[in-house]
Design a protein around this motif. Structure first.
Motif, short mmCIF file in Angstrom:
data_model
loop_
_atom_site.label_atom_id
_atom_site.label_comp_id
_atom_site.label_asym_id
_atom_site.label_seq_id
_atom_site.Cartn_x
_atom_site.Cartn_y
_atom_site.Cartn_z
N PHE A 1 -7.86 -9.16 -51.46
CA PHE A 1 -9.21 -9.30 -51.30
C PHE A 1 -9.79 -10.59 -50.84
CE2 PHE A 1 -10.80 -6.41 -55.25
CZ PHE A 1 -10.57 -5.56 -54.71
N GLY A 2 -9.03 -11.65 -51.02
CA GLY A 2 -9.58 -12.95 -50.59
C GLY A 2 -9.33 -12.89 -48.93
N PRO A 3 -8.23 -12.63 -48.59
CA PRO A 3 -7.85 -12.80 -46.92
C PRO A 3 -8.89 -11.69 -46.21
CG PRO A 3 -5.96 -12.83 -48.07
CD PRO A 3 -6.77 -12.48 -49.15
N VAL A 4 -9.01 -10.56 -46.52
CA VAL A 4 -9.91 -9.39 -46.25
C VAL A 4 -11.34 -10.41 -46.13
CG1 VAL A 4 -10.99 -7.36 -46.14
CG2 VAL A 4 -8.58 -7.61 -46.64
N MET A 5 -12.04 -11.02 -47.01
CA MET A 5 -13.37 -11.45 -47.23
C MET A 5 -13.32 -12.69 -46.22
SD MET A 5 -14.98 -9.04 -48.94
CE MET A 5 -16.61 -9.87 -48.63
N VAL A 6 -12.19 -13.37 -46.09
CA VAL A 6 -12.26 -14.33 -45.31
C VAL A 6 -12.69 -14.07 -43.80
CG1 VAL A 6 -10.92 -16.23 -44.25
CG2 VAL A 6 -11.10 -15.89 -46.70
N VAL A 7 -11.84 -12.98 -43.13
CA VAL A 7 -11.80 -12.30 -42.08
C VAL A 7 -13.49 -11.68 -42.01
CG1 VAL A 7 -11.12 -10.37 -40.52
CG2 VAL A 7 -9.74 -11.88 -41.98
N TRP A 8 -14.00 -11.05 -43.17
CA TRP A 8 -15.35 -10.73 -42.94
C TRP A 8 -16.21 -11.70 -42.80
CZ3 TRP A 8 -18.35 -6.75 -42.41
CH2 TRP A 8 -19.52 -6.69 -42.84
N PHE A 9 -15.98 -12.77 -43.48
CA PHE A 9 -17.12 -14.05 -43.31
C PHE A 9 -17.13 -14.77 -41.86
CE2 PHE A 9 -17.34 -13.90 -48.18
CZ PHE A 9 -18.77 -13.35 -48.16
N LEU A 10 -15.89 -14.91 -41.61
CA LEU A 10 -15.63 -15.40 -40.19
C LEU A 10 -16.27 -14.08 -39.01
CD1 LEU A 10 -12.18 -16.92 -40.54
CD2 LEU A 10 -14.34 -18.07 -40.33
N THR A 11 -16.04 -13.06 -39.24
CA THR A 11 -16.64 -12.21 -38.31
C THR A 11 -18.01 -12.30 -38.46
OG1 THR A 11 -14.76 -10.70 -38.63
CG2 THR A 11 -16.76 -9.73 -37.81
N LEU A 12 -18.76 -12.43 -39.54
CA LEU A 12 -20.30 -12.44 -39.69
C LEU A 12 -20.75 -13.76 -38.81
CD1 LEU A 12 -21.03 -11.96 -43.32
CD2 LEU A 12 -21.10 -10.29 -41.59
N ALA A 13 -20.21 -14.93 -39.03
CA ALA A 13 -20.38 -16.09 -38.48
C ALA A 13 -20.31 -15.81 -36.80
CB ALA A 13 -19.54 -17.12 -38.92
N ALA A 14 -19.09 -15.38 -36.36
CA ALA A 14 -18.84 -14.86 -34.76
C ALA A 14 -19.91 -14.27 -34.23
CB ALA A 14 -17.38 -14.35 -34.80
N LEU A 15 -20.17 -13.23 -34.99
CA LEU A 15 -21.27 -12.28 -34.38
C LEU A 15 -22.40 -12.86 -34.27
CD1 LEU A 15 -20.37 -8.80 -36.44
CD2 LEU A 15 -20.03 -9.48 -33.90
N GLY A 16 -22.90 -13.65 -35.21
CA GLY A 16 -24.12 -14.52 -35.33
C GLY A 16 -24.22 -15.35 -34.11
#
Length: 632
Positions: free
Chosen positions: A174-189
């Motif tokens: 869960f943790g690694p997947v969500m880290v990737v998710w939040f970094l993706t949110l930041a990158a898209l923003g």
């Protein structure tokens, strides 16, 4: 420092990387997937795209997150831990324990209502999260629109199916997947902010104030959609016992909050640049080559968000049972190492049925968004109100200081509750109906248990006097070898099972142990304070057992603890019999405490409660059940 204090302080005072990673994977799933639909719903509620609308809305989202999540929960509410545990029921137990006696019933009612609303939120979160992620496939191929509901149902069915296996193994990823998710949110923003840098000006709260003052009626409606950015904020407090304050705060301040803000601002920049993207601003913010991977990542993130809410419902159910708000429900421990990892089959199937209904009935995240918010907004408001009693009665703030802090926060919560009221007819009725039904069940069970205890106190005999009269008389019943244990009694009163045994079998065992349990307003009671033994003479002992609201009674373990206080007795499982009362509750309408329909509901709940032998962890081949009837 007591052992319980040490236990509570350990996770709270260490922000180890492992705990931070775990918090990212479990705590922030719900609020972390809100960008999938929040800005889209806000602009839809505002009636269109204009610079005033976009700047005002993204400014409202920013400052709502800062005020409600960062200031209220992260900085304020998380200070009110109940020996390390958080959540609406833990807070209720803490507040009612320090509030004036005359207000305790009111606080318990408020807390139970908040818990009931949490269950309503637990039903909608998996539905809206998963379906909003799956909707991304329509940008890959518009012909897949008809498959959104079936695909969502397959994913959700698999999610609820694996609950009985426990979350330990899955939780490691869960943790690694969500880290990737939040970094993706930041990158898209960032990708879109750099092409429309002026959107950064929306950091100023003046844009939010201008939007509200320009069209207050529209802004009030939009606030109901802005609140979607806050759903999941309650989880920061509810999951505090699993990870501690510092890991949650570190994860929020250094990763989750910046990623969310960057993504919301990036979506805002995108719709200003390409107004047509307003239909799906989140997915359209991705480059064409990244769309399919983003849909897959979003689906994984929403599954994790759903898992966190489902696990939270399991934990809250265990607390509610221990605090006396729900009847005994079978609870399965899915880990031999983590006591907090539990699976509740009845809650699992109930949530699954509700989620399937929501997906089939509402069919899209647009429609589900109309139903989302009212339940969790109510829980947030009740949390704030309970905090007044924490600050004033526990932290000993002066009344004006408590009002100065709690008052503005309560006002903000009240605004969000009122802005969500308009959603009731559009689907908000479902979580309110579900929460209302559960609130009725919880309050009925709590009141019914109080009535039943009073009935037993008036009908049954005082235990010490009964033992003396039986054993000192010339007609004392014959004694048989072994130990008889009578769990689940009322302190100081002769248990019904003991009276039935005397009446039907006419004997007493050489050793008789009477157990009466109480639940303290703390999550765990240390072993050295768990059992108090009173020697009644004639081989009879009265045990008053204290449990925390996070503990499930285990009678054999309690006997092992108690034997140190009974030097003349040894616990031999093969020579010990457990006598349980299997009484049938009959609703007669004679009770002044409850109307007849609530008496019947209480009787129905009592008949369908889990077996006491299973609840008390008793060996099945050593249990004797004796039945009777109790009229209330």
């Amino acid at each position: 420092m007591s052992s319980s204090s040490i236990r509570a302080a350990t996770p709270a005072t260490q922000a180890a990387p492992g705990l931070v990673l775990g918090a990212i994977g479990v705590v922030f799933g719900d609020i972390g997937t809100s960008p999938l639909y929040t800005l889209r719903e806000c602009l839809k509620a505002a009636g269109g795209i204009s610079q005033t609308n976009v700047f005002g809305i993204v400014s409202l989202i920013l400052w709502s997150i800062i005020i409600v999540v960062t200031l209220k929960y992260v900085s304020f509410v998380m200070r009110a831990d109940n020996e390390g545990e958080g959540g609406i029921l833990a807070l209720t137990a803490l507040a009612s324990g320090v509030a004036p006696q005359r207000l305790r019933h009111l606080l318990l009612t408020l807390g139970v209502f908040g818990a009931a609303m949490f269950y309503g939120d637990s039903m909608i979160t998996p539905a809206i999260s998963v379906i909003s992620a799956v909707e991304g496939v329509t940008l890959v191929d518009p012909n897949l629109t008809a498959w959104i509901v079936p695909i969502s149902l397959v994913i959700l069915t698999g999610l609820f199916k694996i609950q009985k296996r426990g979350t330990g193994a899955v939780g490691k990823v869960f943790g690694p997947v969500m880290v990737v998710w939040f970094l993706t949110l930041a990158a898209l923003g960032i990708l879109h902010i750099v092409t429309h840098v002026s959107i950064v000006r929306a950091v100023s709260p003046l844009y939010a104030l201008t939007f509200v003052s320009h069209a207050p009626g529209t802004a009030f409606v939009v606030l109901g959609s802005v609140f979607l950015a806050l759903t999941g904020g309650e989880a920061l407090y509810a999951d505090m016992g699993h990870f501690g304050k510092r890991p949650i705060r570190a994860a929020w301040l250094f990763l989750v909050l910046p990623s969310l803000i960057l993504n919301y601002f990036g979506q805002a920049a995108l719709v200003l640049e390409r107004p047509a993207a307003v239909a799906q601003p989140f997915f359209q913010s991705a480059p064409g080559w990244a769309l399919i991977p983003l849909v897959l990542l979003a689906t994984a993130a929403t599954i994790i968000a759903s898992q966190a809410v489902i696990s939270g419902a399991f934990s809250m159910t265990k607390q509610a049972v221990q605090l006396g708000f729900l009847p005994r429900i079978p609870v399965v421990h899915t880990s031999t190492h983590e006591i907090g990892q539990v699976y509740v089959p009845f809650i699992n199937i109930t949530l699954y049925a509700a989620v399937v209904f929501l997906v089939v009935f509402f069919k899209s995240s647009d429609n589900l968004a109309a139903a989302y918010g009212i339940a969790v907004a109510s829980t947030m408001l009740l949390t704030t109100l309970l905090m007044y009693f924490i600050t004033h009665n526990l932290w000993h703030w002066k009344p004006l200081a408590s009002i100065a802090v709690v008052g503005p926060l309560a006002l903000v919560d009240a605004v969000f509750v009122s802005s969500n009221i308009g959603k009731v007819l559009d689907g908000g009725w479902f979580p309110l109906l579900a929460g209302g039904l559960l609130f009725t069940v919880m309050t009925t069970w709590y009141k019914g248990r109080e009535t039943l205890v009073e009935k037993m106190k008036s009908d049954n005999l005082p235990l010490p006097g009964l033992i003396r009269s039986l054993c000192d008389s010339s007609h004392a019943p014959p004694r048989v070898n072994g130990t008889a244990v009578f769990p689940g009694g009322v302190a100081g009163m002769a248990p019904t099972a003991f009276l039935h045994n005397l009446k039907h079998n006419g004997v007493m065992h050489q050793t008789n142990i009477f157990l009466a349990g109480t639940t303290d307003n703390v999550p765990h009671v240390p072993n050295d304070r768990k059992v108090v033994v009173e020697d009644l003479g004639h081989g009879c002992y009265s045990l008053v057992v204290r449990h925390g609201f996070m503990e499930i009674p285990n009678v054999p373990a309690i006997l092992e603890l108690a034997k140190t206080q009974m030097p003349n007795w040894r616990y031999e499982p093969a020579d010990t019999s457990f006598f349980l009362a299997r009484d049938t509750i009959l609703a007669t309408g004679a009770s002044k405490a409850m109307p007849l329909w609530r008496e019947k509901l209480f009787a129905f709940l009592g008949r369908n409660a889990a077996q006491a032998a299973e609840y008390y962890s008793l060996p099945a081949n050593r249990v004797v059940e004796l039945g009777g009837q109790i009229n209330i």
